[in-house]
Design an enzyme around this catalytic site. Sequence first.
Site, short mmCIF file in Angstrom:
data_model
loop_
_atom_site.label_atom_id
_atom_site.label_comp_id
_atom_site.label_asym_id
_atom_site.label_seq_id
_atom_site.Cartn_x
_atom_site.Cartn_y
_atom_site.Cartn_z
N ASP A 103 0.84 -1.20 0.00
CA ASP A 103 0.00 0.00 0.00
C ASP A 103 0.87 1.25 0.00
O ASP A 103 1.68 1.43 -0.91
CB ASP A 103 -0.96 -0.08 1.20
CG ASP A 103 -2.04 0.98 1.21
OD1 ASP A 103 -3.08 0.77 0.59
OD2 ASP A 103 -1.82 2.03 1.85
N ARG A 104 0.76 2.13 0.99
CA ARG A 104 1.59 3.34 1.01
C ARG A 104 3.08 2.98 1.01
O ARG A 104 3.89 3.63 0.35
CB ARG A 104 1.28 4.20 2.25
CG ARG A 104 -0.16 4.55 2.45
CD ARG A 104 -0.76 5.26 1.27
NE ARG A 104 -0.15 6.56 1.02
CZ ARG A 104 -0.42 7.30 -0.06
NH1 ARG A 104 -1.24 6.87 -0.99
NH2 ARG A 104 0.16 8.48 -0.21
N TYR A 208 -0.76 11.38 2.01
CA TYR A 208 -1.71 11.24 0.90
C TYR A 208 -1.74 12.49 0.03
O TYR A 208 -1.85 12.40 -1.21
CB TYR A 208 -3.10 10.93 1.43
CG TYR A 208 -3.34 9.46 1.65
CD1 TYR A 208 -3.93 8.67 0.67
CD2 TYR A 208 -2.98 8.84 2.84
CE1 TYR A 208 -4.16 7.32 0.86
CE2 TYR A 208 -3.19 7.48 3.05
CZ TYR A 208 -3.78 6.73 2.06
OH TYR A 208 -3.99 5.38 2.25
N HIS A 268 -6.92 -7.14 0.75
CA HIS A 268 -5.89 -6.10 0.78
C HIS A 268 -4.83 -6.40 1.84
O HIS A 268 -3.63 -6.16 1.62
CB HIS A 268 -6.54 -4.75 1.05
CG HIS A 268 -5.59 -3.60 1.05
ND1 HIS A 268 -4.88 -3.23 -0.08
CD2 HIS A 268 -5.21 -2.73 2.03
CE1 HIS A 268 -4.13 -2.18 0.21
NE2 HIS A 268 -4.31 -1.86 1.48
#
Length: 288
Positions: A103-104, A208, A268
């Site tokens: 993810d990030r 973000y 996820h």
Amino acid sequence: MTPTIPGFEYRRVAVDGGVALNVAVGGAGRPVVLLHGFPQTHLMWRHVAADLAAEHTVIVPDLRGYGGSDKPAADYSKRTMAADVVALATELGHDRFALAGHDRGALVAFRTGLDHPGRVSHLAILDVLPTLDMWDVLHGASAAVAFHLYLMAQPPGLPERMIAGSAEEFFGYFLDQWGADPDAIPADVRAEYLRACAAAVPSIVADYRASAGVDVEHDTADRAAGRTLAMPVTVVQQDWGAALGFDAAGLWRAWAPDLRHVTTTAGHFMAEADPAAIAAELRDLLRR
């Protein structure tokens, strides 16, 4: 008591700009760095890290702005966060290392591979697209699945206040909606994720927000210059393309000529829902 990765030593390591990262280190052998995603901390790697530590030195930091790491007011470009990773490895005595991100953390890993190809021997990406491609494919009704990207891209002020006002509900929503196995994240780990994220709202939003600004600029420049990832790359992700109508493997292949692309039904949070499969993919990658 705050959960930890059993058998790992915890320390704080200063990287560029005086930012200190909270990092767990365990095992011995060729180094592997594991970067967590949202809305999590380094704990998401607890099973995979323990597995890999039988053969590798495993380095598991909290990203800047997350968990127990420092939370500076500014500079959350993935380029800066990638420099953190390289500085961390250097401080721990490693000139070259394998790198995996979720993810990030996968966006940070991607940028590390592009900016520091001589330092990264192998690269694994879990359940994300490169920033530039992500914005290209999330449009129209399909963008509803990523409403948080648009919320946190707004100018400073409103996103931070809105999220801080209902932090447990906001971050808990993603833990509930994105997981295929509700038992994969036990109560104590979930509570730590929620606590850590609630304490880091401004820095998470800044992370973000960078992905709607400076990170796009960096990716655009790299695409124009024809830069690609020089190392072997494995991407494991849910079958987003089938759901949203794009070729995820094709998008990744444009950035990673030496690519293995795998889809999973583990959801996820795959490193927690199916850690044996993820550890196996990382071992296969390291043999390439």
